[in-house]
Write an enzyme that holds these catalytic residues in place. Structure first.
Site, mmCIF file in Angstrom:
data_model
loop_
_atom_site.group_PDB
_atom_site.id
_atom_site.type_symbol
_atom_site.label_atom_id
_atom_site.label_comp_id
_atom_site.label_asym_id
_atom_site.label_seq_id
_atom_site.Cartn_x
_atom_site.Cartn_y
_atom_site.Cartn_z
ATOM 1 N N CYS A 249 0.876 -1.167 0.000
ATOM 2 C CA CYS A 249 0.000 0.000 0.000
ATOM 3 C C CYS A 249 0.914 1.217 0.000
ATOM 4 C CB CYS A 249 -0.926 0.163 1.196
ATOM 5 S SG CYS A 249 -2.074 -1.197 1.416
ATOM 6 N N ARG B 77 3.592 -0.170 -4.999
ATOM 7 C CA ARG B 77 3.408 -0.742 -3.667
ATOM 8 C C ARG B 77 2.100 -1.512 -3.514
ATOM 9 N NH1 ARG B 77 6.883 1.443 -0.093
ATOM 10 N NH2 ARG B 77 5.593 0.720 1.609
ATOM 11 N N TRP C 253 -2.972 -2.593 -1.515
ATOM 12 C CA TRP C 253 -2.751 -4.024 -1.722
ATOM 13 C C TRP C 253 -3.479 -4.684 -0.573
ATOM 14 C CZ3 TRP C 253 -0.666 -8.245 0.819
ATOM 15 C CH2 TRP C 253 -0.377 -9.361 0.029
ATOM 16 N N ASN D 258 -1.050 2.029 5.790
ATOM 17 C CA ASN D 258 -0.288 0.975 5.139
ATOM 18 C C ASN D 258 0.188 0.038 6.234
ATOM 19 O OD1 ASN D 258 1.607 -0.561 3.689
ATOM 20 N ND2 ASN D 258 3.190 0.986 3.889
ATOM 21 N N GLY D 259 -0.282 -1.209 6.228
ATOM 22 C CA GLY D 259 0.135 -2.143 7.267
ATOM 23 C C GLY D 259 -1.022 -3.024 7.702
ATOM 24 N N GLU E 228 15.645 -17.986 -10.733
ATOM 25 C CA GLU E 228 15.258 -16.595 -10.978
ATOM 26 C C GLU E 228 14.545 -16.461 -12.332
ATOM 27 O OE1 GLU E 228 14.901 -14.026 -9.367
ATOM 28 O OE2 GLU E 228 15.032 -12.343 -10.753
ATOM 29 N N LYS F 148 10.778 -15.009 -12.798
ATOM 30 C CA LYS F 148 10.459 -13.865 -13.674
ATOM 31 C C LYS F 148 9.295 -14.204 -14.596
ATOM 32 C CE LYS F 148 11.916 -11.265 -12.114
ATOM 33 N NZ LYS F 148 12.795 -11.206 -10.987
ATOM 34 N N GLU G 6 5.892 -14.554 -12.520
ATOM 35 C CA GLU G 6 5.266 -13.386 -11.897
ATOM 36 C C GLU G 6 4.697 -12.387 -12.888
ATOM 37 O OE1 GLU G 6 7.828 -10.950 -9.402
ATOM 38 O OE2 GLU G 6 9.539 -11.377 -10.673
ATOM 39 N N HIS H 176 15.368 -37.086 -11.093
ATOM 40 C CA HIS H 176 14.749 -37.487 -9.829
ATOM 41 C C HIS H 176 13.277 -37.091 -9.752
ATOM 42 C CE1 HIS H 176 18.665 -38.724 -8.400
ATOM 43 N NE2 HIS H 176 19.128 -37.614 -8.953
ATOM 44 N N LYS I 117 5.456 -4.337 -5.008
ATOM 45 C CA LYS I 117 6.916 -4.256 -5.064
ATOM 46 C C LYS I 117 7.571 -4.557 -3.724
ATOM 47 C CE LYS I 117 10.819 -3.270 -7.094
ATOM 48 N NZ LYS I 117 11.345 -4.339 -7.956
HETATM 49 C C1 AGP Z 1 10.905 -10.459 -7.659
HETATM 50 O O1 AGP Z 1 10.789 -10.033 -8.944
HETATM 51 C C2 AGP Z 1 9.999 -9.826 -6.689
HETATM 52 N N1 AGP Z 1 9.931 -8.442 -6.793
HETATM 53 C C3 AGP Z 1 10.168 -10.350 -5.267
HETATM 54 O O2 AGP Z 1 10.448 -11.702 -5.275
HETATM 55 C C4 AGP Z 1 11.222 -9.621 -4.392
HETATM 56 O O3 AGP Z 1 12.509 -9.942 -4.798
HETATM 57 C C5 AGP Z 1 10.988 -9.996 -2.931
HETATM 58 O O4 AGP Z 1 9.697 -9.594 -2.554
HETATM 59 C C6 AGP Z 1 11.997 -9.388 -2.010
HETATM 60 O O5 AGP Z 1 11.971 -7.996 -2.060
HETATM 61 P P1 AGP Z 1 13.151 -7.129 -1.493
HETATM 62 O O6 AGP Z 1 14.358 -7.441 -2.296
HETATM 63 O O7 AGP Z 1 12.694 -5.728 -1.665
HETATM 64 O O8 AGP Z 1 13.327 -7.515 -0.057
#
Ligand code: AGP
Length: 618
Positions: free
Chosen positions: A2, A27, A76, A102-103, A491, A495, A498, A514, A613
């Site tokens: 948020c 956010r 969010w 926010n929280g 990774e 990518k 997501e 396996h 984010k």
């Molecule tokens: C990855 O593309 C995401 N944005 C997510 O996995 C991110 O890396 C994770 O939430 C950790 O965030 P941070 O690096 O801000 O702690």
């Protein structure tokens, strides 16, 4: 998660707040809202959807946008589904108070029951509406000012918050407070105007002077007066200092690119250079890093390094494990912060904990740091956002200097985190004598060439687009790598998942046999990293095994490769470098591939569904 923003001053508040919300949308973006105070009335506009949806509604009623005070929110969802009613801001029962939050208020249910018994009625399912009514009730009971009421109410709640509260009967002040969620205050000339936001991006064109609240602090922002900051729990007055913002407007705009993600992918040559600039003096054979230099004995005597992080940062941590163990011969464990914090881990003062986080606000990583500190470990942070909670909570650290990363999918954060981890590994290896002098110098020279190699690699964009066209309709994909490139496989899969919502999994290539090999048929694209120095023959055998089961192979190989080219359906070449440095290159085609597939599928690349984010809730 948020974003909150606000303005109080002499300008029109709506455009400032709405523009701020657009910048904070990374956010959270499932609903948005704004309250504009026109001098007598508080006009509320809120909706499920994005800030652009909010603007469409607001434009139908321009009168509601008039006023010099406003607070806004982009959400969010935590408590209550995303809908118009659950969107913020929320009014108190009397209609005098309004809040953005926010929280999470964890004990909201108990408080709600108590308030209901006192006659309060609730319209939304949110914890935030409970909080604003609690503040109202406390204000009434104690017959006190808003600031005091906020403080007393916050002492009754558990959870995390960054809040801004406004009282229409006292329209020259806004109260803000934080615990676990960030809040920055922009200070205008002569205290004639103030800006409030979850980060400084909403107000950089108006002021460079910002105050960042620390946890458990609240501020009374009153027009024409210096900001008063105090502790929430014990009333201590805090001498909050104003910081000069280094952020520029250009850094947070798309600069001609269609999306932040592709802009940030293309920024990597510069971001990596910025990460090692001033730290790696290749010609002199020196790596300087204040956070490590100042604590070198601790690093050299560490019995173990524990890396804690989440998501992409966790993947960077895994690369760090390979680097630190290989080069500096220090045992490393890499932990999901969310698991680590709750599993009663064994941590001793001889451990070093490295916390990695782009945003520096990830709740689980922050909690893991606090736990490690309480057990006596030395905690080192690798963060991108300067002044973030994790940067402040750790005992020493290194910034990645990647510049703002706005696309939800991390790209340049990953490569710059690996860059910092490579520098630390090399530095410790040199200090411990676990790497020969010649190898150390060789690495420095090769590291210096990485940005140019990334730049060259980015030219494969068209080729990646062609590959994306072929596989964009796949339902499942596998990503395989070994050694330093196993985390890159993870990774790559993350990518794709997501931003395109295609199911993808990363595995160490040899693990195929396996179990996952059962998934392979002619419909399964398999992305394999087969660099020439990384267990090449073994990976070639793994590729053969896939091929003989009709899987489609898209291989990342080193320039000049012959063998894999003959077997694979597609190959992407990366420039030659040392195997330990290849993650900085092999990850680039995967970033581009995910980006192009998501664009071709019409997905919202920068704001994928259900994500945000920075994950400031657990
Ligand atoms: C990855 O593309 C995401 N944005 C997510 O996995 C991110 O890396 C994770 O939430 C950790 O965030 P941070 O690096 O801000 O702690």
């Amino acid at each position: 998660m948020c974003g909150i923003t606000g303005y109080i001053g002499t300008r029109k508040a709506y455009p400032i707040v709405i523009n701020g919300l657009r910048r904070l949308e990374y956010r959270g973006y499932d609903s948005a809202g704004v309250m504009v105070f026109d001098g007598s009335k508080m006009n509320l506009i809120k909706t499920k959807g994005k800030v652009s949806d909010l603007e469409l509604i607001a434009n139908k009623d321009p009168q509601k946008k008039e006023g010099n005070i406003a607070i806004g929110h982009t959400r969010w969802a935590t408590h209550g589904v995303p809908n118009d009613v659950n969107s913020h801001p929320h009014f108190s029962q009397s209609g005098d108070l309004v809040i953005v939050h926010n929280g999470i208020i964890e004990n909201y249910d108990t408080i709600k029951k108590e308030l209901v018994s006192r006659g309060y009625k609730f319209h939304s399912d949110t914890d935030t509406e409970v909080l604003v009514n609690l503040i109202e009730e406390v204000k009434k009971q104690n017959n006190c000012k808003l600031g005091k009421a906020v403080q007393l109410a916050l002492n009754q709640v558990t959870g995390a918050y960054a809040i801004a509260v406004f009282d229409r009967t006292k329209p020259n002040e806004i109260i803000v407070a934080r615990l676990g969620s960030p809040i920055a205050i922009g200070v205008g000339k002569n205290n004639e105007e103030f800006f409030i936001a979850s980060d400084a991006s909403p107000f950089i064109e108006f002021t460079k002077d910002a105050i960042y609240l620390e946890d458990e602090e609240m501020a009374i922002i009153k027009l024409g007066r210096d900001i008063r900051v105090r502790k929430i729990h014990d009333d201590t007055i805090v001498n909050a200092s104003t910081q000069e913002l280094q952020l520029s407007l250009e850094q947070i705009e798309k600069g001609g690119y269609d999306h932040f993600m592709i802009k940030e992918i293309h920024e990597q040559p510069k971001a990596i250079t910025d990460t090692y600039r001033g730290r790696m003096l290749a010609d002199q054979g020196i790596i300087r890093m204040a956070g490590v230099d100042d604590n070198i004995e601790k690093f050299l005597n560490a019995e173990r390094i524990i890396i804690v992080a989440c998501g992409t940062s966790w993947h960077a941590g895994l690369v760090g494990e390979y680097l630190l163990e290989d080069m500096a011969r220090i045992p490393v464990e890499v932990e999901y912060a969310s698991e680590f914090r709750y599993r009663n881990p064994i941590i001793t003062p001889k451990d070093i904990v490295i916390a990695i986080s782009q945003s520096g606000e990830t709740a689980d990583t922050l909690a893991a740091i606090k736990l490690a500190k309480s057990k006596g470990a030395f905690v080192f942070g690798i963060c991108n956002v300067v002044g973030s909670s994790i940067a402040r909570e750790t005992m020493a650290g290194a910034y990645t200097h990647a510049g703002p990363e706005i696309g939800v999918a991390s790209t340049k954060a990953f490569t710059t985190q690996i860059t910092v981890l490579t520098l630390i590994s090399l530095k410790l290896a040199k200090a411990k004598g676990t790497l020969s002098n010649s190898a150390f110098h060789m690495y420095l020279q090769k590291m210096q060439l990485i940005p140019a190699k990334v730049k060259k690699l980015l030219q494969i964009d068209e080729k990646v687009k062609e590959i994306a066209k072929v596989y964009k309709d796949a339902k499942n994909c596998l990503y395989l790598g070994r050694g330093f490139n196993f985390p890159v496989a993870l990774e790559g899969a993350l990518k794709l998942k997501e931003i395109s919502y295609i199911h993808a999994e990363g595995y160490p290539a040899a693990e195929m046999k396996h179990g996952p090999i059962a998934l392979i048929d002619e419909n399964m694209p398999i992305f394999v990293i087969a660099t020439n120095k990384g267990h090449y023959e073994k990976v070639v055998s793994n590729i053969q095994e896939i091929k003989s089961r009709s899987g489609k192979i898209i291989a990342i190989v080193t320039e000049g490769d012959v063998t894999v080219k003959e077997i694979a359906d597609h190959v992407i070449e990366i420039p030659e470098t040392e195997e330990a440095l290849t993650p900085l290159l092999t990850t680039i085609p995967f970033q581009l591939l995910s980006y192009h597939i998501a664009v071709m599928l019409g997905k919202n690349v920068d704001q994928p569904r259900n994500l945000a984010k920075s994950v400031t809730v657990e």
